[in-house]
Design a protein around this motif. Structure first.
Motif, short mmCIF file in Angstrom:
data_model
loop_
_atom_site.label_atom_id
_atom_site.label_comp_id
_atom_site.label_asym_id
_atom_site.label_seq_id
_atom_site.Cartn_x
_atom_site.Cartn_y
_atom_site.Cartn_z
N SER A 1 0.83 -1.22 0.00
CA SER A 1 0.00 0.00 0.00
C SER A 1 0.86 1.26 0.00
O SER A 1 0.55 2.22 -0.70
N LEU A 2 1.94 1.27 0.78
CA LEU A 2 2.84 2.43 0.78
C LEU A 2 3.47 2.64 -0.59
O LEU A 2 3.60 3.76 -1.06
N LEU A 3 3.85 1.55 -1.23
CA LEU A 3 4.44 1.63 -2.57
C LEU A 3 3.42 2.14 -3.57
O LEU A 3 3.72 3.01 -4.40
N MET A 4 2.19 1.64 -3.50
CA MET A 4 1.13 2.08 -4.42
C MET A 4 0.80 3.55 -4.22
O MET A 4 0.43 4.23 -5.17
N ALA A 5 0.91 4.03 -2.99
CA ALA A 5 0.59 5.43 -2.69
C ALA A 5 1.79 6.35 -2.86
O ALA A 5 1.75 7.52 -2.49
N ASP A 6 2.88 5.81 -3.44
CA ASP A 6 4.11 6.59 -3.66
C ASP A 6 4.68 7.20 -2.38
O ASP A 6 5.25 8.28 -2.39
N GLN A 7 4.54 6.46 -1.27
CA GLN A 7 5.11 6.92 -0.01
C GLN A 7 6.50 6.37 0.22
O GLN A 7 7.24 6.90 1.05
N ILE A 8 6.83 5.29 -0.48
CA ILE A 8 8.18 4.74 -0.44
C ILE A 8 8.54 4.29 -1.85
O ILE A 8 7.66 4.08 -2.69
N THR A 9 9.83 4.12 -2.08
CA THR A 9 10.28 3.62 -3.38
C THR A 9 10.41 2.10 -3.32
O THR A 9 10.42 1.50 -2.24
N ARG A 10 10.55 1.51 -4.48
CA ARG A 10 10.74 0.06 -4.54
C ARG A 10 12.01 -0.34 -3.79
O ARG A 10 12.00 -1.31 -3.03
N SER A 11 13.08 0.41 -3.98
CA SER A 11 14.32 0.04 -3.29
C SER A 11 14.19 0.18 -1.77
O SER A 11 14.73 -0.64 -1.02
N ALA A 12 13.44 1.18 -1.32
CA ALA A 12 13.22 1.33 0.12
C ALA A 12 12.37 0.16 0.65
O ALA A 12 12.65 -0.37 1.73
N ALA A 13 11.37 -0.24 -0.11
CA ALA A 13 10.53 -1.38 0.29
C ALA A 13 11.37 -2.65 0.36
O ALA A 13 11.26 -3.43 1.32
N GLU A 14 12.21 -2.86 -0.63
CA GLU A 14 13.05 -4.06 -0.64
C GLU A 14 14.05 -4.04 0.52
O GLU A 14 14.33 -5.08 1.13
N ALA A 15 14.56 -2.86 0.86
CA ALA A 15 15.47 -2.75 2.01
C ALA A 15 14.74 -3.10 3.31
O ALA A 15 15.30 -3.77 4.19
N LEU A 16 13.48 -2.66 3.43
CA LEU A 16 12.70 -3.01 4.61
C LEU A 16 12.45 -4.52 4.68
O LEU A 16 12.51 -5.12 5.76
N LEU A 17 12.21 -5.14 3.53
CA LEU A 17 12.02 -6.59 3.50
C LEU A 17 13.29 -7.30 3.94
O LEU A 17 13.24 -8.25 4.73
N ASP A 18 14.42 -6.84 3.42
CA ASP A 18 15.70 -7.46 3.80
C ASP A 18 15.95 -7.30 5.30
O ASP A 18 16.39 -8.24 5.97
N GLY A 19 15.65 -6.12 5.84
CA GLY A 19 15.83 -5.89 7.27
C GLY A 19 14.93 -6.79 8.09
O GLY A 19 15.35 -7.34 9.13
N TYR A 20 13.70 -6.98 7.64
CA TYR A 20 12.77 -7.86 8.35
C TYR A 20 13.30 -9.30 8.36
O TYR A 20 13.32 -9.95 9.41
N VAL A 21 13.75 -9.78 7.22
CA VAL A 21 14.25 -11.16 7.14
C VAL A 21 15.50 -11.31 8.00
O VAL A 21 15.67 -12.33 8.68
N ASP A 22 16.36 -10.30 8.03
CA ASP A 22 17.56 -10.36 8.90
C ASP A 22 17.15 -10.44 10.38
O ASP A 22 17.71 -11.21 11.15
N ARG A 23 16.15 -9.62 10.79
CA ARG A 23 15.69 -9.67 12.18
C ARG A 23 15.04 -11.02 12.49
O ARG A 23 15.24 -11.56 13.58
N LEU A 24 14.32 -11.55 11.53
CA LEU A 24 13.71 -12.86 11.70
C LEU A 24 14.77 -13.94 11.86
O LEU A 24 14.66 -14.82 12.73
N ARG A 25 15.84 -13.84 11.08
CA ARG A 25 16.95 -14.80 11.18
C ARG A 25 17.56 -14.75 12.58
O ARG A 25 17.82 -15.78 13.19
#
Length: 195
Positions: free
Chosen positions: A166-190
């Motif tokens: 939803s943030l990406l669709m609303a142009d509140q974040i960029t694709r690269s920022a979204a992907e960085a958040l995903l990577d951070g989440y997976v690292d925290r999960l690890r």
């Protein structure tokens, strides 16, 4: 045209209308115009807008689960549960027209689920449950993750995917920022799994 193909033609039209304009774009007349068939034929395949939405959602849910199953199976070959979760999260990001349309459909059906009870709302809830089960099953392949934690983490991943989409669709974040958040989440999960 065979009945199965005609039904698919009409449900494809519903899906396109939802993808372009959300719930408000779907009327029986608009479905007929989009499908290039008579209103009477649309009414034969769906007596109401809710009936058409339910059938479309069930078909979309099946396609969605199959796509994510296939993607996670690709990752399973030599990949960990976390790489499969990361693949799910990446797949869920609306980064091209097809995935943006799919996200619009999901948000429209979410709105329907929240605002009024219907068969389409029930189908959407069932879809979310099936998706949570799939993700929890992936997470359960990690020896240190129990059933309760797997379910919680599946809900977390789904919430993250939806929110970032939803943030990406609303142009509140960029694709690269979204992907960085995903990577951070997976690292925290690890890290969480390791402890």
């Amino acid at each position: 045209m065979p009945e199965v193909e005609r039904r698919a033609q009409i449900l494809d039209a519903v899906e396109r209308l939802l993808g372009r304009g959300g719930l408000e774009a779907v009327t029986m007349r608009e479905v007929a115009a989009e499908a290039g068939v008579s209103l009477r034929l649309v009414q034969y395949y769906g007596k109401s807008k809710d009936e058409l939405l339910t059938a479309t959602l069930e078909r979309l849910a099946d396609k969605s689960i199959q796509r994510w199953h296939a993607r996670s199976e690709e990752q399973a070959r030599g990949g960990s549960a976390l790489s499969r979760i990361r693949a799910f999260l990446a797949e869920a990001l609306p980064t091209d027209e097809a995935s943006r349309s799919f996200h619009r459909v999901g948000v429209s059906l979410e709105l329907l689920t929240i605002t009024r009870p219907s068969a389409a709302a029930d189908a959407y809830r069932a879809h979310l449950g099936a998706l949570a089960d799939h993700l929890a099953g992936i997470l359960r392949t990690e020896p240190l993750i129990g059933a309760e934690d797997a379910r919680r983490l599946a809900s977390e991943a789904m919430a993250l995917a939806h929110g970032l989409g939803s943030l990406l669709m609303a142009d509140q974040i960029t694709r690269s920022a979204a992907e960085a958040l995903l990577d951070g989440y997976v690292d925290r999960l690890r890290t969480e799994i390791a402890h």
